[in-house]
Scaffold this active site. Sequence first.
Site, short mmCIF file in Angstrom:
data_model
loop_
_atom_site.label_atom_id
_atom_site.label_comp_id
_atom_site.label_asym_id
_atom_site.label_seq_id
_atom_site.Cartn_x
_atom_site.Cartn_y
_atom_site.Cartn_z
N GLU A 1 -5.50 -13.38 1.86
CA GLU A 1 -5.54 -12.25 2.80
C GLU A 1 -6.98 -11.75 2.97
OE1 GLU A 1 -3.74 -7.70 3.32
OE2 GLU A 1 -3.22 -8.91 1.56
N THR B 1 0.82 -1.21 0.00
CA THR B 1 0.00 0.00 0.00
C THR B 1 0.85 1.26 0.00
OG1 THR B 1 -1.72 -1.18 1.21
CG2 THR B 1 -1.82 1.22 1.24
#
Length: 356
Positions: free
Chosen positions: A269, A155
């Site tokens: 995830e 990210t």
Amino acid sequence: LHYPATLLLAMAKVEQVESSWFWDWDAKLAAKSQAHADFQKLMRHFIDTEILPHIADWEEAGDYPEELTAKAYAAGIYAHGLPKEYGGTGDVMDAWSRFIFNDELGRVCAGGLWASWLTHGISLPPILALGDEKQKQLYAKDIITGRKRCSLAITEPGFGSDVANMATSAVREKDVFVVNGQKTFISGGMHADYFTTGVRTGLAGTGGISLLMIHRDTPGVQTTRLKTQGWNVSTTTLIAFNDARVPVENLLGTENQGFLAIMLNFNNERMSMAVGACRMSRCCLEDAIRYARIRKVFGKPLIQQQVIRHKMMDMARVVMATHGLIASIAEDMDGDDHNRIAGRVALAKVQASRTL
């Protein structure tokens, strides 16, 4: 959830919600096989004895004790289902085992602990999938046994998890990549020794993404803990790379071919998050029901007020629907139709997040 001691004592005397009110999911998960039943029992015992009695204090302190990892590894939880040759248990970790793992962790209702303490769950798979034997010996053994910690760094401040538009650059100069850019909201970053890092080594788009193993002590790597609203134990981190020189041998797999590996890694995830969020929702409802049975308003318990009962049933409806969606996806998780699964898993994560 934090309640006064007197209220907690009263709630503890209320009939157990799990066994008779809405769900029999725990028993159905355990019924998959004896191995699944044993694993569920192992997870539940560890969480009940080593985590639940302490998690409120850890949240207040903003961190968890380092010895938790050693205890979990010794119990066969931390490395469950990971390759035996690198220190794992070698047990089969199918979709239902992962379901049990994340469902039991969800009972803690502390996503920050889950995200930071068990960050190897998302940072290790690319090493096992793409790494050569030298890299696996260097990284996997220490990560699996808990001697070293590793976080996934994807990210970015400007693009979130939009992997195709990743901006952190890695320019090759002879035998090193020079890395510049930032990663943000990195779970467990303050404890990490390594970062499994997505970088741009090629042109724009999906074809220019690679994965590098970057050591935290590399010159030019700076980590800063971010303040979070809740998730106090998460050690959420901002990472800055300023001309960090990373050896070429730290490249996982083929240069410019990291996009698919990152996206496939997202499936497990997201599924883990969906399962955990659904269980947290269930815990919230159970606590609300317990409270409503002892809190009196206008001369009778809240649970006897029709509007409250309507709210409870509406909450149960959403939790049950979310669980049904996730369970249906779990049936197909061990297949090889990754494209079809990816969309369903992403929707399940959204559904579970909104339910919570």
